[in-house]
Design a protein around this motif. Structure first.
Motif, PDB file in Angstrom:
ATOM      1  N   UNK A 249     -49.668  78.289 -16.636  1.00 21.76           N
ATOM      2  CA  UNK A 249     -48.821  78.287 -17.831  1.00 21.76           C
ATOM      3  C   UNK A 249     -48.974  79.591 -18.610  1.00 21.76           C
ATOM      4  N   UNK A 250     -50.208  80.076 -18.757  1.00 20.11           N
ATOM      5  CA  UNK A 250     -50.411  81.325 -19.488  1.00 20.11           C
ATOM      6  C   UNK A 250     -49.937  82.529 -18.675  1.00 20.11           C
ATOM      7  N   UNK A 251     -50.136  82.483 -17.348  1.00 19.22           N
ATOM      8  CA  UNK A 251     -49.695  83.603 -16.514  1.00 19.22           C
ATOM      9  C   UNK A 251     -48.183  83.776 -16.546  1.00 19.22           C
ATOM     10  N   UNK A 252     -47.453  82.681 -16.754  1.00 18.04           N
ATOM     11  CA  UNK A 252     -45.997  82.769 -16.767  1.00 18.04           C
ATOM     12  C   UNK A 252     -45.483  83.625 -17.909  1.00 18.04           C
TER      13      UNK A 252
ATOM     14  N   UNK B   1     -53.964  92.840 -19.506  1.00 20.59           N
ATOM     15  CA  UNK B   1     -53.057  91.706 -19.630  1.00 20.59           C
ATOM     16  C   UNK B   1     -52.239  91.863 -20.899  1.00 20.59           C
ATOM     17  N   UNK B   2     -50.941  91.794 -20.782  1.00 20.83           N
ATOM     18  CA  UNK B   2     -50.037  91.889 -21.942  1.00 20.83           C
ATOM     19  C   UNK B   2     -49.108  90.687 -21.941  1.00 20.83           C
ATOM     20  N   UNK B   3     -48.772  90.244 -23.143  1.00 22.02           N
ATOM     21  CA  UNK B   3     -47.832  89.125 -23.299  1.00 22.02           C
ATOM     22  C   UNK B   3     -46.407  89.678 -23.260  1.00 22.02           C
ATOM     23  N   UNK B   4     -45.591  89.106 -22.383  1.00 24.06           N
ATOM     24  CA  UNK B   4     -44.223  89.594 -22.203  1.00 24.06           C
ATOM     25  C   UNK B   4     -43.185  88.531 -22.526  1.00 24.06           C
ATOM     26  N   UNK B   5     -43.613  87.374 -22.987  1.00 24.38           N
ATOM     27  CA  UNK B   5     -42.666  86.335 -23.359  1.00 24.38           C
ATOM     28  C   UNK B   5     -41.915  85.786 -22.159  1.00 24.38           C
ATOM     29  N   UNK B   6     -40.587  85.829 -22.234  1.00 26.17           N
ATOM     30  CA  UNK B   6     -39.742  85.280 -21.170  1.00 26.17           C
ATOM     31  C   UNK B   6     -39.283  86.339 -20.176  1.00 26.17           C
ATOM     32  N   UNK B   7     -39.910  87.514 -20.183  1.00 26.47           N
ATOM     33  CA  UNK B   7     -39.498  88.572 -19.261  1.00 26.47           C
ATOM     34  C   UNK B   7     -39.709  88.176 -17.805  1.00 26.47           C
ATOM     35  N   UNK B   8     -40.801  87.463 -17.516  1.00 25.00           N
ATOM     36  CA  UNK B   8     -41.037  87.034 -16.138  1.00 25.00           C
ATOM     37  C   UNK B   8     -39.960  86.070 -15.666  1.00 25.00           C
ATOM     38  N   UNK B   9     -39.555  85.168 -16.529  1.00 24.38           N
ATOM     39  CA  UNK B   9     -38.487  84.239 -16.165  1.00 24.38           C
ATOM     40  C   UNK B   9     -37.168  84.972 -15.963  1.00 24.38           C
ATOM     41  N   UNK B  10     -36.900  85.987 -16.782  1.00 27.49           N
ATOM     42  CA  UNK B  10     -35.684  86.784 -16.614  1.00 27.49           C
ATOM     43  C   UNK B  10     -35.709  87.531 -15.289  1.00 27.49           C
ATOM     44  N   UNK B  11     -36.868  88.052 -14.923  1.00 27.46           N
ATOM     45  CA  UNK B  11     -36.999  88.746 -13.643  1.00 27.46           C
ATOM     46  C   UNK B  11     -36.691  87.818 -12.474  1.00 27.46           C
ATOM     47  N   UNK B  12     -37.182  86.600 -12.562  1.00 29.22           N
ATOM     48  CA  UNK B  12     -36.944  85.639 -11.485  1.00 29.22           C
ATOM     49  C   UNK B  12     -35.472  85.251 -11.410  1.00 29.22           C
ATOM     50  N   UNK B  13     -34.856  85.018 -12.551  1.00 33.85           N
ATOM     51  CA  UNK B  13     -33.457  84.592 -12.556  1.00 33.85           C
ATOM     52  C   UNK B  13     -32.520  85.695 -12.092  1.00 33.85           C
ATOM     53  N   UNK B  14     -32.888  86.943 -12.301  1.00 32.56           N
ATOM     54  CA  UNK B  14     -32.033  88.061 -11.882  1.00 32.56           C
ATOM     55  C   UNK B  14     -32.204  88.407 -10.403  1.00 32.56           C
TER      56      UNK B  14
ATOM     57  N   UNK C 126     -44.360  86.665 -12.404  1.00 28.98           N
ATOM     58  CA  UNK C 126     -43.107  86.099 -11.894  1.00 28.98           C
ATOM     59  C   UNK C 126     -43.371  84.881 -11.019  1.00 28.98           C
ATOM     60  N   UNK C 127     -44.436  84.937 -10.214  1.00 26.82           N
ATOM     61  CA  UNK C 127     -44.783  83.784  -9.382  1.00 26.82           C
ATOM     62  C   UNK C 127     -45.131  82.576 -10.244  1.00 26.82           C
ATOM     63  N   UNK C 128     -45.900  82.792 -11.307  1.00 26.11           N
ATOM     64  CA  UNK C 128     -46.257  81.689 -12.190  1.00 26.11           C
ATOM     65  C   UNK C 128     -45.033  81.152 -12.930  1.00 26.11           C
ATOM     66  N   UNK C 129     -44.118  82.044 -13.326  1.00 20.69           N
ATOM     67  CA  UNK C 129     -42.904  81.594 -14.013  1.00 20.69           C
ATOM     68  C   UNK C 129     -42.045  80.731 -13.098  1.00 20.69           C
TER      69      UNK C 129
END
Length: 319
Positions: free
Chosen positions: A64-67, A76-89, A291-294
């Protein structure tokens, strides 16, 4: 010589000892006694909880935190929903979901129906059921790699047994794992054979709990085999069927081993790329753990939502 006041020839009744007056044990004493009596059971319970905490709950929380994080150079930096955006694109995202849904549908048509039919057939035998159960469950006892090697031999376009059989029937051979139109079906067939043993035994246990009087009443009403299955067998095993359906959907949506070992994961033109294989690629091929965690978290939310909706609909149907 008799005691005074006692009837002649009759012995005096024995005196019953008075029960000792004991006070109520304190609550702490009762708890400590219960703890000592069940020390072994508590020890096993603590071990099980620790195993779940270390190997199941901690990875879920960590995912959950890795996502919402990105790791670069050990920072380690917090990127919010950037990982989810990467996956969706990612174009492979939608293809992976299409392949996973296709695998789930085909697996439900084969992997859900075939074990039930096999269980019904075995239940009709009055002798040798033990050997038949062993024969059906034997593929589940084989290591997955051995089963996959067996199916790779069967699917081989040059000397595979399936193409040899087609040639014997004067039919053209097929590229079972190399053809994008056949690769997913080939994986589903192999997966059904590898995993049908456990489901068959569960269905067989449920069938043997059905009272025989119901089948006798159906026969008196003139019901044939299919009508008995439809009006007696399926209603009596409805709860087991619904539970196995839920477990089948959850398992097939997380399929990874069979496509990975049979087709290398992606398959011809990406025809066998599944969501879990895409997670594997993000983590171990691209080193993008965020991205894998997201993507894993997205799959978890989807399956949890499906399970909750399925349970709610099942309760509504029962009412």
């Amino acid at each position: 010589m008799t005691a005074p006041g006692a009837a002649p020839g009759r012995a005096a009744p024995p005196r019953r000892p008075r029960p000792r007056e004991t006070g109520a044990a304190p609550a702490g004493g009762r708890f400590s006694q219960s703890l000592r009596r069940n020390l072994t059971a508590h020890g096993f319970l603590v071990g099980a909880v620790l195993c779940f905490a270390v190997f199941s709950w901690y990875p879920m929380v960590r995912e959950f935190f890795l996502a919402f994080q990105r790791t670069e150079g050990g920072e380690v930096t917090w990127v919010g929903l950037d990982n989810l955006t990467t996956v969706l694109d990612d174009p492979a995202f939608w293809q992976a979901w299409r392949n996973t849904l296709l695998f789930t549908v085909l697996a439900l048509l084969l992997g859900f129906a075939v074990p039930f039919v096999v269980a019904v057939v075995i239940n009709e035998f009055h002798h040798g059921q033990g050997y038949l159960r062993l024969l059906v469950y034997l593929p589940a006892m084989l290591p997955p790699v051995a089963s996959v090697l067996l199916f790779k031999y069967l699917y081989d376009p040059g000397y595979g047994l399936l193409n040899e059989l087609l040639g014997f029937l004067h039919l053209p051979g097929q590229q079972w794992l190399q053809d994008p139109d056949l690769s997913m079906l080939s994986v589903v067939i192999a997966s059904t054979w590898m995993n049908m043993g456990g489901a068959t035994l569960v269905y067989l246990a449920a069938l043997q709990d059905i009272p025989g009087e119901l089948y006798e009443a159906a026969e008196l009403d003139g019901a044939g085999l299919f009508r008995k299955i439809w009006h007696v067998t399926i209603p009596q095993t409805r709860l087991i069927l619904s539970l196995m359906l839920l477990m089948q959907v959850i398992a097939t949506m997380q399929v990874f081993v069979e496509p990975f070992l049979l087709t290398g994961g992606a398959g011809p033109e990406g025809s066998t790329t599944t969501v879990v294989h895409l997670i594997y690629q993000y983590a171990f091929n691209f080193n993008d753990y965020g991205a894998a965690a997201a993507l894993g978290l997205l799959l978890l939310v989807l399956l949890a939502g499906f399970s909750a909706a399925y349970v709610r609909l099942s309760r509504a149907g029962d009412e």
